[in-house]
Design a protein around this motif. Structure first.
Motif, PDB file in Angstrom:
ATOM      1  N   THR A 291      11.010  27.654  65.082  1.00 13.19           N
ATOM      2  CA  THR A 291      10.523  28.632  66.055  1.00 13.19           C
ATOM      3  C   THR A 291      11.272  29.959  65.909  1.00 13.19           C
ATOM      4  O   THR A 291      10.898  30.780  65.089  1.00 13.19           O
ATOM      5  N   ASP A 292      12.375  30.145  66.651  1.00 17.34           N
ATOM      6  CA  ASP A 292      13.066  31.423  66.633  1.00 17.34           C
ATOM      7  C   ASP A 292      14.559  31.313  66.364  1.00 17.34           C
ATOM      8  O   ASP A 292      15.298  32.267  66.628  1.00 17.34           O
ATOM      9  N   PHE A 293      15.038  30.179  65.905  1.00 16.57           N
ATOM     10  CA  PHE A 293      16.449  30.060  65.533  1.00 16.57           C
ATOM     11  C   PHE A 293      16.583  29.088  64.374  1.00 16.57           C
ATOM     12  O   PHE A 293      15.651  28.349  64.044  1.00 16.57           O
ATOM     13  N   THR A 294      17.763  29.101  63.751  1.00 14.94           N
ATOM     14  CA  THR A 294      18.025  28.254  62.595  1.00 14.94           C
ATOM     15  C   THR A 294      19.340  27.515  62.777  1.00 14.94           C
ATOM     16  O   THR A 294      20.322  28.090  63.252  1.00 14.94           O
TER      17      THR A 294
ATOM     18  N   ARG B 230      30.529  12.838  61.757  1.00 15.07           N
ATOM     19  CA  ARG B 230      29.861  13.388  60.588  1.00 15.07           C
ATOM     20  C   ARG B 230      28.369  13.566  60.856  1.00 15.07           C
ATOM     21  O   ARG B 230      27.695  12.662  61.362  1.00 15.07           O
ATOM     22  N   ILE B 231      27.839  14.736  60.522  1.00  9.86           N
ATOM     23  CA  ILE B 231      26.438  15.043  60.784  1.00  9.86           C
ATOM     24  C   ILE B 231      25.572  14.593  59.610  1.00  9.86           C
ATOM     25  O   ILE B 231      25.867  14.889  58.451  1.00  9.86           O
ATOM     26  N   LYS B 232      24.485  13.902  59.939  1.00 12.04           N
ATOM     27  CA  LYS B 232      23.555  13.401  58.925  1.00 12.04           C
ATOM     28  C   LYS B 232      22.288  14.227  58.843  1.00 12.04           C
ATOM     29  O   LYS B 232      21.711  14.396  57.763  1.00 12.04           O
ATOM     30  N   ASP B 233      21.813  14.737  59.993  1.00 15.95           N
ATOM     31  CA  ASP B 233      20.546  15.469  60.004  1.00 15.95           C
ATOM     32  C   ASP B 233      20.565  16.450  61.164  1.00 15.95           C
ATOM     33  O   ASP B 233      21.283  16.259  62.153  1.00 15.95           O
ATOM     34  N   ILE B 234      19.781  17.522  61.047  1.00 15.69           N
ATOM     35  CA  ILE B 234      19.672  18.538  62.080  1.00 15.69           C
ATOM     36  C   ILE B 234      18.194  18.871  62.281  1.00 15.69           C
ATOM     37  O   ILE B 234      17.386  18.760  61.356  1.00 15.69           O
ATOM     38  N   ALA B 235      17.846  19.283  63.515  1.00 15.77           N
ATOM     39  CA  ALA B 235      16.462  19.648  63.804  1.00 15.77           C
ATOM     40  C   ALA B 235      16.439  20.751  64.845  1.00 15.77           C
ATOM     41  O   ALA B 235      16.944  20.573  65.961  1.00 15.77           O
ATOM     42  N   ALA B 236      15.874  21.893  64.500  1.00 19.50           N
ATOM     43  CA  ALA B 236      15.770  23.046  65.393  1.00 19.50           C
ATOM     44  C   ALA B 236      14.385  23.070  66.018  1.00 19.50           C
ATOM     45  O   ALA B 236      13.382  23.147  65.311  1.00 19.50           O
ATOM     46  N   GLY B 237      14.322  22.986  67.338  1.00 23.01           N
ATOM     47  CA  GLY B 237      13.053  23.069  68.045  1.00 23.01           C
ATOM     48  C   GLY B 237      12.807  24.466  68.570  1.00 23.01           C
ATOM     49  O   GLY B 237      13.198  25.458  67.952  1.00 23.01           O
TER      50      GLY B 237
ATOM     51  N   SER C 227       9.872  20.375  67.043  1.00 25.87           N
ATOM     52  CA  SER C 227       9.028  21.570  67.009  1.00 25.87           C
ATOM     53  C   SER C 227       9.194  22.280  68.348  1.00 25.87           C
ATOM     54  O   SER C 227      10.182  22.062  69.045  1.00 25.87           O
ATOM     55  N   THR C 228       8.254  23.103  68.728  1.00 26.40           N
ATOM     56  CA  THR C 228       8.439  23.993  69.862  1.00 26.40           C
ATOM     57  C   THR C 228       8.899  23.268  71.124  1.00 26.40           C
ATOM     58  O   THR C 228       9.864  23.665  71.769  1.00 26.40           O
ATOM     59  N   ASP C 229       8.240  22.180  71.513  1.00 21.25           N
ATOM     60  CA  ASP C 229       8.620  21.483  72.740  1.00 21.25           C
ATOM     61  C   ASP C 229       8.445  19.967  72.627  1.00 21.25           C
ATOM     62  O   ASP C 229       8.158  19.286  73.606  1.00 21.25           O
ATOM     63  N   ARG C 230       8.664  19.428  71.432  1.00 13.13           N
ATOM     64  CA  ARG C 230       8.557  17.978  71.246  1.00 13.13           C
ATOM     65  C   ARG C 230       9.483  17.534  70.117  1.00 13.13           C
ATOM     66  O   ARG C 230       9.928  18.340  69.299  1.00 13.13           O
ATOM     67  N   CYS C 231       9.780  16.228  70.081  1.00 11.10           N
ATOM     68  CA  CYS C 231      10.727  15.684  69.108  1.00 11.10           C
ATOM     69  C   CYS C 231      10.251  14.335  68.603  1.00 11.10           C
ATOM     70  O   CYS C 231       9.506  13.610  69.276  1.00 11.10           O
ATOM     71  N   ILE C 232      10.733  13.988  67.421  1.00  9.91           N
ATOM     72  CA  ILE C 232      10.475  12.687  66.803  1.00  9.91           C
ATOM     73  C   ILE C 232      11.788  12.178  66.209  1.00  9.91           C
ATOM     74  O   ILE C 232      12.569  12.944  65.651  1.00  9.91           O
ATOM     75  N   ALA C 233      12.006  10.876  66.322  1.00 10.54           N
ATOM     76  CA  ALA C 233      13.138  10.224  65.655  1.00 10.54           C
ATOM     77  C   ALA C 233      12.624   8.968  64.966  1.00 10.54           C
ATOM     78  O   ALA C 233      11.786   8.247  65.512  1.00 10.54           O
TER      79      ALA C 233
END
Length: 311
Positions: free
Chosen positions: A149-152, A193-200, A248-254
């Motif tokens: 969306t608007d950040f990384t 330790r970080i494995k994955d990242i997700a920006a919504g 994504s903008t207002d939802r998530c999946i794992a």
């Protein structure tokens, strides 16, 4: 799309193998391995804000600018910006900007930058139609990026987590709300330790090596209906043994180690959360009826109003 209308797919011939696709609001980017084994970014769609890297944004005599379609073409300006021997390894599309991770662990960005989406300092709070180097990331090479969306979010090889762009909902995980993060800031993430990242959109997710997921920001954070805002990374108690996360903008999946899919988010119009209901928000992760599909998290795409799952 109007009721009763149809969409006719358009076939585009590509010289090489497409191994990653990213889509923004009105533009798309593709990572392609050419027959000579070199990798390149190809782009198409709107360039109203320079998000597909053409030298001059396509603006017309009317406001807003007329949006046009473009043939898939190589992002030559990125090739010019990279060093000899450097190549793209991942591409992400925000709403109106594009971010590329290279084999040297550097990030380049282009497009709309009013909220700091380009991460190139105070002078980048405008639109750039050529890739600019994201600044302040020289301590360690980057290994991953995420933007929708608007950040990384960006992850470095030494486990440092970085953030740039809009942070008005506190999704930057620093304990503060910031309108514009023009230069990347380090996130003080201290949960392993970080494995994955997700920006919504208004939220961010972080997955650690032990399969736990942390959420921060505003909205349906996976923390229940009474916790719709937090300024610090907060553990989502209902998730275990997670292998991959998406936002994504207002939802998530794992997706967990058994290939089962969990979904949560806002605005379940047309059943886009996949939980068998329509119109109800999901403030906590809900297990979808997909476990038998043996979902492959490497072949998964999450959009604003739909998700594509492959097995």
């Amino acid at each position: 799309m109007a009721a009763g209308s149809t969409v006719t797919p358009v076939v585009t011939n590509v010289s090489g193998k497409i191994f990653q696709i990213a889509c923004g609001r009105e533009h798309s980017a593709f990572l392609i391995e050419k027959p000579d084994r070199s990798t390149h970014v190809a782009v198409c769609g709107s360039n109203a804000f320079g998000q597909i890297g053409l030298d001059t944004p396509l603006r017309h005599a009317v406001d807003p600018p007329i949006l046009m379609s473009f043939a898939l073409s190589d992002l030559a300006s990125l090739d010019d910006a990279m060093a000899t021997g450097e190549s793209p390894v991942k591409v992400q599309c925000g709403m109106d900007h594009t971010v590329v991770l290279t084999s040297s662990g550097r990030a380049f960005a282009m497009g709309w930058g009013a909220d700091g989406q380009l991460g190139a300092g105070p002078n980048s709070a405008t639109a750039f139609s050529r890739p600019v180097l994201v600044s302040g990331l020289e301590e360690a090479p980057l290994t991953d990026i995420s933007s929708s969306t608007d950040f990384t979010l960006a992850l470095a090889a030494d486990n440092r987590l970085y953030y740039w762009g809009n942070a008005e909902y506190g999704q930057c995980m620093t304990g503060a709300k910031i309108d514009q993060v023009l230069t990347p800031i380090q996130v003080p993430f201290g949960f392993g330790r970080i494995k994955d990242i997700a920006a919504g959109g208004c939220h961010a997710l972080v997955l650690t090596d032990d399969g736990r997921v942390y959420s921060c920001g505003y909205g349906a954070l996976g923390l229940g209906p009474t916790t719709i805002a937090t300024l610090q990374p907060t553990l989502i108690e209902g998730l275990r043994d997670i292998e991959a996360i998406f936002a994504s903008t207002d939802r998530c999946i794992a997706i967990d180690s058994r290939h089962c899919v969990y979904s949560w988010g806002l605005g379940n119009a047309a059943g886009r959360l996949g939980n068998g209901t329509v119109g109800t928000n999901a403030f906590e992760p809900e297990l979808l009826d997909t476990c038998s599909l043996a979902t492959d998290s490497s072949i998964f795409a999450l959009g604003n109003d739909m998700a594509l799952i492959a097995n």
